[in-house]
Structure formats: structure tokens, C-alpha cells
Scaffold this motif. Structure first.
Motif, PDB file in Angstrom:
ATOM      1  N   LEU A   1     -16.139   3.310 -17.338  1.00  0.00           N
ATOM      2  CA  LEU A   1     -15.495   2.765 -18.530  1.00  0.00           C
ATOM      3  C   LEU A   1     -14.864   3.916 -19.305  1.00  0.00           C
ATOM      4  N   ASP A   2     -13.573   3.879 -19.450  1.00  0.00           N
ATOM      5  CA  ASP A   2     -12.860   4.977 -20.134  1.00  0.00           C
ATOM      6  C   ASP A   2     -13.253   6.324 -19.534  1.00  0.00           C
ATOM      7  N   GLY A   3     -13.401   6.386 -18.228  1.00  0.00           N
ATOM      8  CA  GLY A   3     -13.713   7.646 -17.552  1.00  0.00           C
ATOM      9  C   GLY A   3     -15.179   8.027 -17.594  1.00  0.00           C
ATOM     10  N   ARG A   4     -16.026   7.161 -18.175  1.00  0.00           N
ATOM     11  CA  ARG A   4     -17.450   7.461 -18.285  1.00  0.00           C
ATOM     12  C   ARG A   4     -18.214   6.616 -17.270  1.00  0.00           C
ATOM     13  N   ASP A   5     -19.107   7.239 -16.513  1.00  0.00           N
ATOM     14  CA  ASP A   5     -19.871   6.518 -15.502  1.00  0.00           C
ATOM     15  C   ASP A   5     -21.157   5.977 -16.123  1.00  0.00           C
ATOM     16  N   VAL A   6     -21.259   4.655 -16.117  1.00  0.00           N
ATOM     17  CA  VAL A   6     -22.340   3.976 -16.837  1.00  0.00           C
ATOM     18  C   VAL A   6     -23.087   3.058 -15.875  1.00  0.00           C
ATOM     19  N   LEU A   7     -24.383   3.017 -16.056  1.00  0.00           N
ATOM     20  CA  LEU A   7     -25.233   2.136 -15.265  1.00  0.00           C
ATOM     21  C   LEU A   7     -25.650   0.956 -16.148  1.00  0.00           C
ATOM     22  N   ILE A   8     -25.370  -0.248 -15.664  1.00  0.00           N
ATOM     23  CA  ILE A   8     -25.791  -1.444 -16.400  1.00  0.00           C
ATOM     24  C   ILE A   8     -26.992  -2.019 -15.661  1.00  0.00           C
ATOM     25  N   ILE A   9     -28.064  -2.189 -16.402  1.00  0.00           N
ATOM     26  CA  ILE A   9     -29.339  -2.608 -15.802  1.00  0.00           C
ATOM     27  C   ILE A   9     -29.746  -3.940 -16.404  1.00  0.00           C
ATOM     28  N   HIS A  10     -30.214  -4.840 -15.558  1.00  0.00           N
ATOM     29  CA  HIS A  10     -30.869  -6.040 -16.074  1.00  0.00           C
ATOM     30  C   HIS A  10     -32.319  -5.982 -15.626  1.00  0.00           C
ATOM     31  N   HIS A  11     -33.216  -5.921 -16.601  1.00  0.00           N
ATOM     32  CA  HIS A  11     -34.641  -5.788 -16.271  1.00  0.00           C
ATOM     33  C   HIS A  11     -35.463  -6.650 -17.210  1.00  0.00           C
TER      34      HIS A  11
END
Ligand code: FES
Length: 157
Positions: free
Chosen positions: A36-46
Motif C-alpha cells: 500500500l503506497d509502497g509499504r509492505d503490510v500484513l493483514i491478519i484475521h485472528h
């Protein structure tokens, strides 16, 4: 007009708000990687909760995507697979076990090193999930592995 519906599919919604996927798909995937906008993000559902966290560990760029999730000291944490650092999913705090030498007798317990990993805001609307990147001012250690130098180091590791 439902604003989110109008913007859905365009990836970028309101300024700074990123559509990251359908809720059902993200729940099924459990962990989803997005840039997102060059940023690597981890989306977690826990356990019924969404989290979004910088995807490279602040310590040495380990891939949090492959980390186990455990409750530690009442806080849900992801455990970096590389050197087992424990990072709270809600705040990005790094927890460690230790003793306070000023206590007598000193007992082993959990301490926080403070916020080391940048955490982003997840919102849901009508089955769609959005992430707003953190704008917390100042340097957070995980920022390093999102930058050019950090990328080079990650590649070498
Ligand atoms: Fe994550 Fe070292 S890289 S604990």
C-alpha cells in the motif's frame, strides 16, 4: 450513495484509505500480504479480529507472515519465525521475558521494549475491508525494513 461501494475496485478509496479485499476472502486467507503506497503490510484475521502490521520484523527483517500467533501476558502477539521476538498485534510492542534486578526477590515476567513495529488501522464497511496506513510521527524501528537500505539487507539475509 454508499461511498465505499462507489470507491470499491479502485483500490484507492478516500485519501489514505486503501481497499484491501472482501471481508470473507481475508478471513479465509487468515494472512494477506498487500503493498500500500509502497509499504509492505500484513493483514491478519485472528480470532475474529483484523490487524494490519508492517510485514518485516523490526529486529532483522524476518517475515512475520510465517509467524505463529499466541496470547502472551493477555496480549495477542505474532512471533517472528527468525529469532522468536514477540510483537503485540494491537500496539506493535515488542515483549520480552526478564527480571527486574531492583526487585527482591526478582521474578521472571514479561516486559515491553515499547512500540517497535508499525501498526495500521483496519476498518470494515459492507463486507469490504480497508487499511489506513499509520501516520504516527517519528521513527518506529520497523520503518527501516520498508526503506531502500532495509530492502537490500532483507535480500541478503
Ligand atoms: Fe524477527 Fe529477528 S528478525 S526476531
Amino acid at each position: 450513495v454508499d461511498f465505499y461501494k462507489v470507491m470499491e475496485g479502485k483500490n484507492q478509496t478516500a485519501p489514505g484509505l486503501h481497499f484491501v479485499g472482501k471481508k470473507d476472502d481475508l478471513i479465509q486467507a487468515k494472512r494477506s500480504f498487500r503493498t500500500l503506497d509502497g509499504r509492505d503490510v500484513l493483514i491478519i484475521h485472528h480470532e475474529g479480529v483484523f490487524h494490519a502490521i508492517d510485514s518485516y520484523c523490526h529486529h532483522a527483517g524476518g517475515l512475520l507472515q510465517n509467524g505463529d500467533i499466541e496470547e502472551i501476558n493477555g496480549k495477542m502477539c505474532i512471533i517472528c519465525p527468525k529469532h522468536k521476538y514477540k510483537i503485540t498485534l494491537a500496539e506493535g510492542e515488542c515483549l520480552y521475558k526478564g527480571k527486574d534486578p531492583r526487585e527482591n526477590p526478582s521474578v521472571t515476567r514479561w516486559f515491553s521494549k515499547g512500540v517497535k513495529q508499525r501498526i495500521h488501522v483496519v476498518t470494515e464497511s459492507d463486507g469490504n475491508v480497508f487499511v489506513k496506513l499509520s501516520v504516527s510521527p517519528g521513527w518506529i524501528e520497523s520503518d527501516y525494513y520498508q526503506g531502500e537500505k532495509g530492502k537490500v539487507e532483507r535480500a541478503k539475509a
